[in-house]
Write a protein that holds these residues in place. Structure first.
Motif, short mmCIF file in Angstrom:
data_model
loop_
_atom_site.label_atom_id
_atom_site.label_comp_id
_atom_site.label_asym_id
_atom_site.label_seq_id
_atom_site.Cartn_x
_atom_site.Cartn_y
_atom_site.Cartn_z
N ASP A 223 0.81 -1.22 0.00
CA ASP A 223 0.00 0.00 0.00
C ASP A 223 0.85 1.28 0.00
N GLY A 224 2.17 1.12 -0.12
CA GLY A 224 3.05 2.28 -0.14
C GLY A 224 3.60 2.67 1.21
N GLY A 225 3.20 1.96 2.26
CA GLY A 225 3.73 2.23 3.60
C GLY A 225 5.07 1.53 3.80
N PHE A 226 5.63 1.72 4.96
CA PHE A 226 6.94 1.16 5.29
C PHE A 226 6.90 0.53 6.67
N THR A 227 7.66 -0.55 6.84
CA THR A 227 7.86 -1.14 8.15
C THR A 227 9.34 -0.99 8.48
N VAL A 228 9.60 -0.22 9.52
CA VAL A 228 10.97 0.04 9.94
C VAL A 228 11.15 -0.62 11.30
N PRO A 229 12.18 -1.45 11.46
CA PRO A 229 12.40 -2.10 12.76
C PRO A 229 12.52 -1.07 13.90
N ALA A 230 11.89 -1.36 15.01
CA ALA A 230 11.94 -0.47 16.17
C ALA A 230 13.37 -0.23 16.61
N GLU B 236 17.55 3.32 17.92
CA GLU B 236 18.98 3.68 17.87
C GLU B 236 19.17 5.10 17.37
N GLY B 237 18.47 5.45 16.31
CA GLY B 237 18.62 6.79 15.73
C GLY B 237 18.12 7.89 16.63
N LEU B 238 17.06 7.63 17.38
CA LEU B 238 16.47 8.66 18.24
C LEU B 238 16.92 8.56 19.69
N LYS B 239 17.81 7.60 19.97
CA LYS B 239 18.32 7.37 21.32
C LYS B 239 17.20 7.08 22.32
N ILE B 240 16.32 6.17 21.93
CA ILE B 240 15.27 5.72 22.83
C ILE B 240 15.25 4.20 22.81
N ASP B 241 14.69 3.60 23.82
CA ASP B 241 14.61 2.15 23.91
C ASP B 241 13.68 1.63 22.82
N ALA B 242 14.12 0.63 22.08
CA ALA B 242 13.32 0.05 20.99
C ALA B 242 11.97 -0.43 21.50
N GLN C 15 6.98 1.81 19.58
CA GLN C 15 5.60 1.68 19.12
C GLN C 15 4.65 2.55 19.94
N ALA C 16 4.79 2.53 21.24
CA ALA C 16 3.92 3.34 22.10
C ALA C 16 4.12 4.83 21.84
N LEU C 17 5.37 5.25 21.63
CA LEU C 17 5.64 6.66 21.36
C LEU C 17 5.08 7.08 20.00
N LEU C 18 5.14 6.18 19.02
CA LEU C 18 4.54 6.46 17.71
C LEU C 18 3.02 6.65 17.86
N LYS C 19 2.38 5.74 18.57
CA LYS C 19 0.92 5.81 18.77
C LYS C 19 0.52 7.08 19.52
N ALA C 20 1.35 7.49 20.46
CA ALA C 20 1.06 8.67 21.27
C ALA C 20 1.37 9.98 20.53
N GLY C 21 2.03 9.87 19.38
CA GLY C 21 2.40 11.07 18.64
C GLY C 21 3.67 11.72 19.12
N ALA C 22 4.39 11.07 20.03
CA ALA C 22 5.65 11.62 20.54
C ALA C 22 6.79 11.46 19.53
N ILE C 23 6.59 10.57 18.56
CA ILE C 23 7.51 10.44 17.44
C ILE C 23 6.71 10.81 16.20
N ALA C 24 7.12 11.88 15.53
CA ALA C 24 6.48 12.29 14.28
C ALA C 24 7.15 11.54 13.13
N THR C 25 6.38 11.21 12.11
CA THR C 25 6.92 10.49 10.96
C THR C 25 6.48 11.13 9.66
N SER C 26 7.30 10.96 8.64
CA SER C 26 6.91 11.35 7.30
C SER C 26 7.70 10.50 6.31
N SER C 27 7.14 10.36 5.11
CA SER C 27 7.84 9.65 4.05
C SER C 27 7.64 10.41 2.75
N GLU C 28 8.66 10.37 1.91
CA GLU C 28 8.62 11.06 0.64
C GLU C 28 9.25 10.16 -0.42
#
Length: 96
Positions: A7-14, A19-25, A29-42
């Motif tokens: 469908d054009g989405g992406f699955t990126v391993p936690a 590692e990139g954001l210096k948070i526990d893997a 998922q919880a931070l993504l759901k809560a909106g504490a991690i913003a995402t975009s794709s181009e």
């Protein structure tokens, strides 16, 4: 490796995001759901056709991955402002 969905989405391993954001893997998922991690794709255009730029950002840190059509990471960058918040334009897609 990043999984590109039908469908054009992406699955990126936690682990990659954590590692990139210096948070526990385990917290990703919880931070993504809560909106504490913003995402975009181009999708790349012109000379960049066939690549995708995936951006993940928190209040203080941004991870940007460029992946090819097979899902292999071809470049990775991190912008870290430590205890300071990211400047306003850095959370927008395409911002440098």
């Amino acid at each position: 490796m990043i999984e590109i969905e039908q469908d054009g989405g992406f699955t990126v391993p936690a682990e990659v995001i954590g590692e990139g954001l210096k948070i526990d893997a385990a917290d990703v998922q919880a931070l993504l759901k809560a909106g504490a991690i913003a995402t975009s794709s181009e999708a790349g255009v012109g000379d960049d056709f066939g690549t995708f730029r995936l951006t993940f950002s928190t209040r203080h840190r941004r991870l940007r991955l460029v992946v090819d059509a097979l899902g292999d990471v071809v470049s990775r960058s991190v912008l870290d402002f430590g205890s300071e918040p990211l400047p306003p334009g850095t959370r927008r897609p395409g911002a440098v």
